[in-house]
Write a protein that holds these residues in place. Structure first.
Motif, short mmCIF file in Angstrom:
data_model
loop_
_atom_site.label_atom_id
_atom_site.label_comp_id
_atom_site.label_asym_id
_atom_site.label_seq_id
_atom_site.Cartn_x
_atom_site.Cartn_y
_atom_site.Cartn_z
N LEU A 144 47.35 40.78 37.67
CA LEU A 144 47.20 42.06 36.99
C LEU A 144 45.98 42.86 37.43
CD1 LEU A 144 48.15 41.06 33.32
CD2 LEU A 144 49.62 41.95 35.13
N ALA A 145 45.04 42.24 38.15
CA ALA A 145 43.79 42.95 38.48
C ALA A 145 44.04 44.17 39.36
CB ALA A 145 42.81 42.00 39.17
N ARG A 146 44.89 44.03 40.37
CA ARG A 146 45.17 45.16 41.25
C ARG A 146 45.87 46.30 40.52
NH1 ARG A 146 43.56 47.99 45.71
NH2 ARG A 146 45.31 49.13 46.58
N PRO A 147 46.96 46.04 39.76
CA PRO A 147 47.55 47.14 38.98
C PRO A 147 46.58 47.75 37.97
CG PRO A 147 49.06 45.28 39.09
CD PRO A 147 47.77 44.82 39.67
N TRP A 148 45.74 46.92 37.36
CA TRP A 148 44.75 47.42 36.40
C TRP A 148 43.74 48.33 37.09
CZ3 TRP A 148 43.94 48.66 31.73
CH2 TRP A 148 42.70 48.62 31.11
N ALA A 149 43.29 47.94 38.28
CA ALA A 149 42.34 48.77 39.02
C ALA A 149 42.97 50.09 39.45
CB ALA A 149 41.82 48.01 40.24
N CYS A 150 44.21 50.04 39.89
CA CYS A 150 44.89 51.27 40.30
C CYS A 150 45.15 52.18 39.10
CB CYS A 150 46.20 50.93 41.01
SG CYS A 150 45.99 50.08 42.58
N PHE A 151 45.51 51.59 37.95
CA PHE A 151 45.72 52.38 36.74
C PHE A 151 44.44 53.11 36.33
CE2 PHE A 151 45.43 52.60 32.06
CZ PHE A 151 46.48 53.48 31.81
N LEU A 152 43.30 52.41 36.46
CA LEU A 152 42.01 53.01 36.10
C LEU A 152 41.44 53.87 37.22
CD1 LEU A 152 40.35 49.92 34.39
CD2 LEU A 152 41.24 51.96 33.26
N LYS A 153 42.11 53.87 38.38
CA LYS A 153 41.68 54.66 39.55
C LYS A 153 40.30 54.24 40.04
CE LYS A 153 44.47 58.67 38.20
NZ LYS A 153 44.49 60.11 37.86
N VAL A 154 40.07 52.92 40.06
CA VAL A 154 38.82 52.40 40.60
C VAL A 154 39.07 51.54 41.83
CG1 VAL A 154 37.62 52.45 38.39
CG2 VAL A 154 38.88 50.39 39.05
N CYS A 155 40.30 51.55 42.36
CA CYS A 155 40.59 50.76 43.55
C CYS A 155 40.52 51.65 44.79
CB CYS A 155 41.97 50.10 43.46
SG CYS A 155 43.33 51.26 43.28
N GLN A 156 40.18 51.04 45.90
CA GLN A 156 40.11 51.78 47.14
C GLN A 156 41.52 52.07 47.66
OE1 GLN A 156 37.64 49.96 50.13
NE2 GLN A 156 36.12 49.28 48.64
N GLN A 157 41.57 53.01 48.57
CA GLN A 157 42.84 53.30 49.23
C GLN A 157 43.25 52.11 50.11
OE1 GLN A 157 42.80 57.09 51.34
NE2 GLN A 157 41.04 57.74 50.15
N GLU A 158 44.52 52.08 50.44
CA GLU A 158 44.99 51.07 51.39
C GLU A 158 44.25 51.27 52.72
OE1 GLU A 158 47.06 48.53 51.21
OE2 GLU A 158 47.51 48.82 49.08
N PRO A 159 43.74 50.19 53.32
CA PRO A 159 42.96 50.34 54.56
C PRO A 159 43.85 50.57 55.77
CG PRO A 159 43.12 48.03 53.96
CD PRO A 159 43.80 48.80 52.85
N ASN A 160 44.42 51.77 55.84
CA ASN A 160 45.33 52.09 56.94
C ASN A 160 44.69 53.03 57.97
OD1 ASN A 160 47.45 50.72 55.57
ND2 ASN A 160 47.74 52.51 54.28
N GLY A 161 43.51 53.56 57.62
CA GLY A 161 42.89 54.56 58.49
C GLY A 161 42.26 53.95 59.73
N VAL A 162 41.72 54.85 60.59
CA VAL A 162 41.21 54.44 61.90
C VAL A 162 39.77 54.92 62.07
CG1 VAL A 162 41.53 54.58 64.40
CG2 VAL A 162 43.52 54.54 62.89
N LEU A 163 38.91 53.99 62.50
CA LEU A 163 37.56 54.33 62.92
C LEU A 163 37.58 54.49 64.44
CD1 LEU A 163 34.47 54.56 62.56
CD2 LEU A 163 34.36 52.06 62.67
#
Length: 592
Positions: A381-400
């Motif tokens: 439940l931690a990941r859904p809880w973090a996303c619900f509260l909007k305190v989770c990072q975006q999916e790491p799909n970007g490029v450096l």
């Protein structure tokens, strides 16, 4: 007999590693699979009996393994991570620990009918959290700063504190000591733990700085100092060794005199199998009859620990902290227990039986119930809880991007236009300013500078593209960021064809080759000067890759695909050629 022992040890190691691999595969905390493996090998099938397998060596083996795990965790603590929220960490390991201890004790006495001494001991044991469960959980959830560092610091510092409190209660129960004796024991614990930790850390720094030890023996010396510090501290005061190794690791992690990256990497590799073995061995000692004898009281106790005790402790610890309500709610929902709670409860239960405590065996059962319950609930439940509260990072799909020249910027645009994060780092001021004018996030610095690691937010970034014209910079950038992004997600251009023999970088230190084995910087630069440009095409059932190939008369180089959901970039490399599908965007370099 010897063959049976060897077979059991090999089985524990193999099952432990497989359990961690399954956890990675299904993106769940590894402790869930380790607990299931321990239950299957021990109480369910009866195949593994840790007490018979290891005998008197079980307890010291568990203690020494925990010391290594805590030391490894403390080597990753950085003061700058929590310098603005240090008060929150201090409150969580002081005010929060006291609130947790008090409320858990009350629940154990009135709900589980534990006598007060045993209730106090259980309350002290359940103070702890631990990096063994918080670390994988944070990797899975990826909360935004400062929540992640706060939880990591709390989990490591709270373990020795909880163990010390449990030892003091245990001594008060068994030796009938109280008052000034316990106060002196507490002071002695702090003095020995902090003193030994500081002294050993300074000695190691001097030894490394003066080159008294050859490089191939450095890790061995760290391990020697770790075990000596843990053993000597515990000899003078029980369980003080955990505080010693934590202090030693934190001091070594935050000094700037000698590099300890290689030590931290080795300790992490050592801690992974140790953690797996410990959980399986300790879980295998459980008796299913104790769990089957549960009434409604035990599940209610678990629910109160998760949904009452932790939120109340966090509430009092984060008052006037500057954390937002969302961040405080997330902290209040994270409370997994780990290996230290399991080990300490198992150790004390054995001794308490000798002192005539009939409920001593239930101490271990309740502790493992809390471990399994908190880990399972937090893990799911931690990941859904973090996303619900909007305190989770975006999916790491970007490029450096390492390099911000013209065709690199065009590639970055193709990604950034789809809402995927990009960041361009370059030492060429004109390239960086051009990127800024084009609306691309950029950073003017050497990719190897500490400023990049300290000041750049890597949220949303999960890949490295090293595309400079310097092969050595590309290779070193890959090595530098392999620890952050993983070996699978660091890419570089093929070394120049003009470089061969001993001047060519060794394959084991290179990233995955972008776009093809023969496509180097000079080749791409030449195509760009001849009019080739980065293009992005939407594929469909009627416009597939073959149509695109004919559209450009075969004069194209596929670079990468952007998935239909805009959440994945599939890179064309020398070792992998993804198959284009309808709905994807094909990004290519073509002449049209």
């Amino acid at each position: 007999m010897e063959k049976a022992v060897l077979l059991n040890l090999a089985l524990v190691i193999a099952v432990g590693i497989l359990a961690q691999w399954l956890a990675w595969l299904f993106r769940l905390p590894s402790i869930i699979f380790l607990l299931l493996a321990g239950l299957l090998l021990g109480p369910v099938t009866g195949f593994l009996d840790p007490d018979q397998l290891l005998g008197d060596f079980l307890a010291p083996l568990v203690s020494a393994s925990i010391a290594v795990i805590l030391f490894e965790g403390s080597l990753n603590l950085r003061f700058e991570e929590v310098k603005t929220k240090a008060s929150v960490v201090i409150n969580l390991i002081s005010v929060g620990a006291l609130v947790t201890w008090a409320l858990t004790t009350l629940l154990a006495h009135y709900l589980l009918n534990f006598p007060w001494p045993l209730a106090l001991l259980l309350g002290a044991i359940l103070i702890v959290s631990g990096p063994t469960v918080i670390g994988p959980l944070l990797n899975h959830v990826r909360p935004r700063k400062p929540i992640g560092p706060i939880l990591r610091w709390e989990s490591i510092l709270i373990d020795p504190i909880g163990a010390i409190c449990a030892v003091l209660v245990f001594e008060a129960i068994t030796q009938q000591e109280k008052g000034w004796f316990l106060l002196w024991a507490f002071v002695k614990t702090i003095l020995i733990g902090v003193g030994f930790g500081y002294l050993l850390a300074q000695m190691l720094i001097v030894i490394m700085r003066r080159y008294f030890v050859p490089e191939y023996l450095e890790i061995a010396f760290f391990l020697m100092f770790l075990m000596l510090g843990f053993a000597l501290s515990s000899y003078f005061q029980p369980e003080t060794g955990l505080l010693t190794v934590t202090v030693m690791g934190a001091l070594l992690a935050n000094q700037k005199i000698v590099s300890i990256k290689h030590v931290a990497a080795f300790k992490e590799n050592l801690a992974i199998p140790l953690l797996a073995n410990l959980f399986i061995l300790l879980t295998a000692r459980l008796d299913l009859k104790d769990f089957l004898a549960f009434s409604w009281r035990e599940p209610l106790f678990l629910g109160a620990i998760i949904f009452v005790v932790r939120p109340v402790a966090v509430f009092f610890s984060t008052m006037r902290s500057g954390l937002s309500l969302r961040e405080r709610l997330f902290l209040g929902g994270i409370s997994p227990r780990g290996i230290v709670a399991a080990a300490v409860s198992s150790l004390f239960a054995l001794h308490l039986k000798d002192y005539g405590f009939p409920l001593a065996h239930k101490l271990v059962t309740i502790t493992f119930l809390v471990i399994m319950g908190t880990v399972l609930i937090n893990g799911l439940l931690a990941r859904p809880w973090a996303c619900f509260l909007k305190v989770c990072q975006q999916e790491p799909n970007g490029v450096l991007f390492v390099g911000a020249h013209d065709w690199a910027r065009e590639m970055a645009h193709a990604i950034h236009e789809e809402g995927i994060e990009v960041l361009m780092v370059d030492t060429n001021w004109f390239h960086v300013k051009a990127a800024e004018k084009e609306g691309l996030p950029s950073f003017y610095a050497s990719i190897f500078s500490d400023c990049v690691l300290e000041e750049v937010e890597f949220e949303g970034l999960g890949k490295l593209f090293a595309v400079t014209g310097n092969d050595e910079v590309n290779t070193l950038a890959v090595v530098h960021f392999m620890e952050i992004f993983g070996r699978k997600e660091v890419y570089q251009l093929a070394p120049s064809k003009e470089i061969s023999g001993c001047l060519r970088a060794a394959p084991q230190v290179k990233g995955r080759l972008l776009f093809g084995e023969e496509i180097d910087y000079q080749y791409l630069e030449g195509l760009y000067r001849r009019g080739y440009r980065v293009r992005k095409l939407k594929l469909s059932k009627y416009f597939d890759y073959e149509r695109a190939y004919r559209l450009f008369n075969g004069q194209l180089i596929p670079l990468f695909l952007i998935a239909e959901n805009r959440k994945q970039i599939l890179v064309y490399t020398a070792d992998h050629r993804p198959r284009p599908r309808p709905g994807q965007y094909l990004v290519l370099l073509g002449n049209r």
